[in-house]
Design an enzyme around this catalytic site. Structure first.
Site, PDB file in Angstrom:
ATOM      1  N   GLN A   1       0.824  -1.214   0.000  1.00 24.58           N
ATOM      2  CA  GLN A   1       0.000   0.000   0.000  1.00 24.58           C
ATOM      3  C   GLN A   1       0.856   1.261   0.000  1.00 24.58           C
ATOM      4  O   GLN A   1       2.041   1.221   0.296  1.00 24.58           O
ATOM      5  CB  GLN A   1      -0.944  -0.008   1.212  1.00 24.58           C
ATOM      6  CG  GLN A   1      -0.266  -0.285   2.546  1.00 24.58           C
ATOM      7  CD  GLN A   1      -1.130  -1.072   3.530  1.00 24.58           C
ATOM      8  OE1 GLN A   1      -2.342  -1.089   3.390  1.00 24.58           O
ATOM      9  NE2 GLN A   1      -0.520  -1.709   4.515  1.00 24.58           N
TER      10      GLN A   1
ATOM     11  N   PRO B   1      -5.145  -4.949   0.637  1.00 23.11           N
ATOM     12  CA  PRO B   1      -4.780  -6.299   1.082  1.00 23.11           C
ATOM     13  C   PRO B   1      -5.778  -6.909   2.069  1.00 23.11           C
ATOM     14  O   PRO B   1      -5.699  -8.084   2.403  1.00 23.11           O
ATOM     15  CB  PRO B   1      -3.409  -6.097   1.749  1.00 23.11           C
ATOM     16  CG  PRO B   1      -3.313  -4.651   2.080  1.00 23.11           C
ATOM     17  CD  PRO B   1      -4.178  -3.928   1.089  1.00 23.11           C
TER      18      PRO B   1
ATOM     19  N   ASP C   1      -0.115 -12.369   6.397  1.00 20.29           N
ATOM     20  CA  ASP C   1      -1.511 -12.200   6.018  1.00 20.29           C
ATOM     21  C   ASP C   1      -2.406 -12.830   7.092  1.00 20.29           C
ATOM     22  O   ASP C   1      -2.233 -14.020   7.437  1.00 20.29           O
ATOM     23  CB  ASP C   1      -1.712 -12.889   4.661  1.00 20.29           C
ATOM     24  CG  ASP C   1      -3.151 -12.840   4.204  1.00 20.29           C
ATOM     25  OD1 ASP C   1      -3.921 -11.991   4.709  1.00 20.29           O
ATOM     26  OD2 ASP C   1      -3.516 -13.668   3.335  1.00 20.29           O
TER      27      ASP C   1
ATOM     28  N   HIS D   1      -9.533   3.600  19.211  1.00 18.18           N
ATOM     29  CA  HIS D   1      -8.978   2.337  19.717  1.00 18.18           C
ATOM     30  C   HIS D   1      -9.668   1.854  21.000  1.00 18.18           C
ATOM     31  O   HIS D   1      -9.868   0.654  21.179  1.00 18.18           O
ATOM     32  CB  HIS D   1      -7.457   2.465  19.893  1.00 18.18           C
ATOM     33  CG  HIS D   1      -6.737   2.561  18.577  1.00 18.18           C
ATOM     34  ND1 HIS D   1      -6.182   3.731  18.100  1.00 18.18           N
ATOM     35  CD2 HIS D   1      -6.537   1.632  17.612  1.00 18.18           C
ATOM     36  CE1 HIS D   1      -5.652   3.509  16.904  1.00 18.18           C
ATOM     37  NE2 HIS D   1      -5.845   2.243  16.587  1.00 18.18           N
TER      38      HIS D   1
ATOM     39  N   ASP E   1      -0.228  -8.526  11.213  1.00 14.77           N
ATOM     40  CA  ASP E   1      -0.358  -7.458  10.208  1.00 14.77           C
ATOM     41  C   ASP E   1       0.490  -7.832   9.002  1.00 14.77           C
ATOM     42  O   ASP E   1       1.633  -8.262   9.135  1.00 14.77           O
ATOM     43  CB  ASP E   1       0.090  -6.104  10.772  1.00 14.77           C
ATOM     44  CG  ASP E   1      -0.403  -4.950   9.898  1.00 14.77           C
ATOM     45  OD1 ASP E   1      -1.265  -4.183  10.364  1.00 14.77           O
ATOM     46  OD2 ASP E   1       0.044  -4.845   8.725  1.00 14.77           O
TER      47      ASP E   1
ATOM     48  N   GLU F   1      -0.462   0.194  13.779  1.00 16.66           N
ATOM     49  CA  GLU F   1       0.164   1.209  14.645  1.00 16.66           C
ATOM     50  C   GLU F   1       0.524   0.678  16.033  1.00 16.66           C
ATOM     51  O   GLU F   1       1.348   1.260  16.727  1.00 16.66           O
ATOM     52  CB  GLU F   1      -0.771   2.417  14.848  1.00 16.66           C
ATOM     53  CG  GLU F   1      -1.304   3.073  13.597  1.00 16.66           C
ATOM     54  CD  GLU F   1      -2.707   2.579  13.279  1.00 16.66           C
ATOM     55  OE1 GLU F   1      -2.945   1.349  13.307  1.00 16.66           O
ATOM     56  OE2 GLU F   1      -3.570   3.415  12.980  1.00 16.66           O
TER      57      GLU F   1
ATOM     58  N   ASP G   1      -8.870  -5.026  12.964  1.00 16.40           N
ATOM     59  CA  ASP G   1      -8.470  -3.618  12.784  1.00 16.40           C
ATOM     60  C   ASP G   1      -7.760  -3.510  11.443  1.00 16.40           C
ATOM     61  O   ASP G   1      -6.588  -3.177  11.348  1.00 16.40           O
ATOM     62  CB  ASP G   1      -7.535  -3.218  13.944  1.00 16.40           C
ATOM     63  CG  ASP G   1      -7.227  -1.728  13.961  1.00 16.40           C
ATOM     64  OD1 ASP G   1      -7.979  -0.950  13.343  1.00 16.40           O
ATOM     65  OD2 ASP G   1      -6.224  -1.346  14.597  1.00 16.40           O
TER      66      ASP G   1
END
Ligand code: SAM
Length: 295
Positions: free
Chosen positions: A36, A170, A143, A67, A111, A91, A161
């Site tokens: 990305q 993705p 993934d 969050h 992630d 993050e 998230d």
């Protein structure tokens, strides 16, 4: 302050005819990962912002609204919080919020984009606040779909998230019937699956409603909850899915007791805020009740 014509602007569109302009005071990073387009910029009002493929993911000054909302209703409703799985979560703020609960023995975060995670550690440490180094954190770069297919562990809460499921994102392959069934099979008895579930603005709630309708085929309770996120400049929706509990029915006193167990203080979420999150406007309740497209 420079005059407006001297600023550089980050422009986010909420519709082809609606834009929010953020003045940029500093660009910390702008580039492309394997998956990305990534930018980390600083703005006078929101502080640092993470932007992926042109969409704001979170901002320094209001990320706790997003969050805390994503994590705590789900953990409050889960029968067992010892094992938690985060899908995405770049993050590290979702990880931070999960690890604030002492019942959590292990939190696995998967992630796909190591570049986003590394940039977040470097430029956005205020988000993770040391969570990546917590011994209870297991961070996997990969993934999330492949992870769930390859690992049969079960979790008391699964927290999605992920980026918006747009065509070339993705995350797109994680939003369909088959994957929703796979996620359910990875929940422990009494488990809760919660997801960030797109905007719930009056002109743009169709994706949210589509997610809710599809998930209803898999769970007894599928409940939308919504809050305004200033950096997104829109009402943002979440979905809580469970066979055991409708999170909307948790009384403020139960939530306040849950919050009293968290390490540190909440910025946004408590019993009263819980009630507000789950009190949906009439137009949204009607849109959710109407029949329509599913995944
Ligand atoms: N708050 C956000 C929002 O509003 O969309 C989501 C935050 S978080 C930064 C989204 C993360 O999902 C990104 O770090 C991205 O790399 C991750 N992601 C996207 N697709 C994924 C996949 N298939 N597996 C694991 N992580 C994925």
């Amino acid at each position: 302050m420079p005059k407006t014509e001297h600023w550089q602007w980050y422009v986010e569109e909420s519709a082809p005819t609606e834009q929010h302009h953020h003045a940029i005071s500093q660009v910390h990073f702008a580039g492309r990962s394997e998956f990305q387009q990534v930018a980390i910029v600083e703005t006078p009002v929101f502080g640092k912002m993470l932007i992926l493929d042109g969409d704001t993911q979170s901002s320094q000054h209001d990320e706790k609204i997003y969050h805390e909302t994503l994590v705590h209703p789900a953990l409050a409703g889960a029968a067992d919080r010892s094992e938690v799985l985060i899908l995405g979560g770049g993050e590290g703020a979702t990880l931070r919020e999960v690890l604030r609960h002492p019942d959590v023995a292990r939190c696995t975060m998967v992630d796909i984009d190591g570049v986003v995670v590394d940039l977040s550690k470097r430029y956005l440490p205020e988000w993770s606040q040391g969570a990546f180094d917590d011994p209870r954190a297991r961070v996997i770069i990969g993934d999330a779909l492949a992870f769930m297919r390859d690992n049969e562990d079960r979790y008391g809460a699964i927290i999605s998230d992920l980026t918006e499921p747009l065509e070339d994102s993705p995350s797109n392959l994680l939003f369909n019937e088959e994957v929703f069934a796979l996620i359910k099979s990875r929940l422990a008895p009494g488990g809760v699956y919660v997801l960030q579930a797109s905007t719930a603005s009056f002109h743009n709630a169709s994706l949210h409603c589509k997610m809710a309708r599809t998930l209803r085929k898999h769970y007894r309770y599928v409940t939308s909850f919504v809050t305004y996120v200033p950096a997104f400049d829109t009402d943002w929706a979440f979905l809580a899915c469970s066979d055991r509990v409708d999170l909307a029915t948790l009384e403020p006193e139960i939530i306040d007791t849950y919050c009293a167990h968290l390490r540190g203080e909440n910025f946004f979420y408590d019993g009263m805020t819980h009630r507000r999150l789950f009190s949906l406007p009439r137009y949204l309740r009607r849109m959710l009740a109407a029949s329509g497209e599913t995944f």
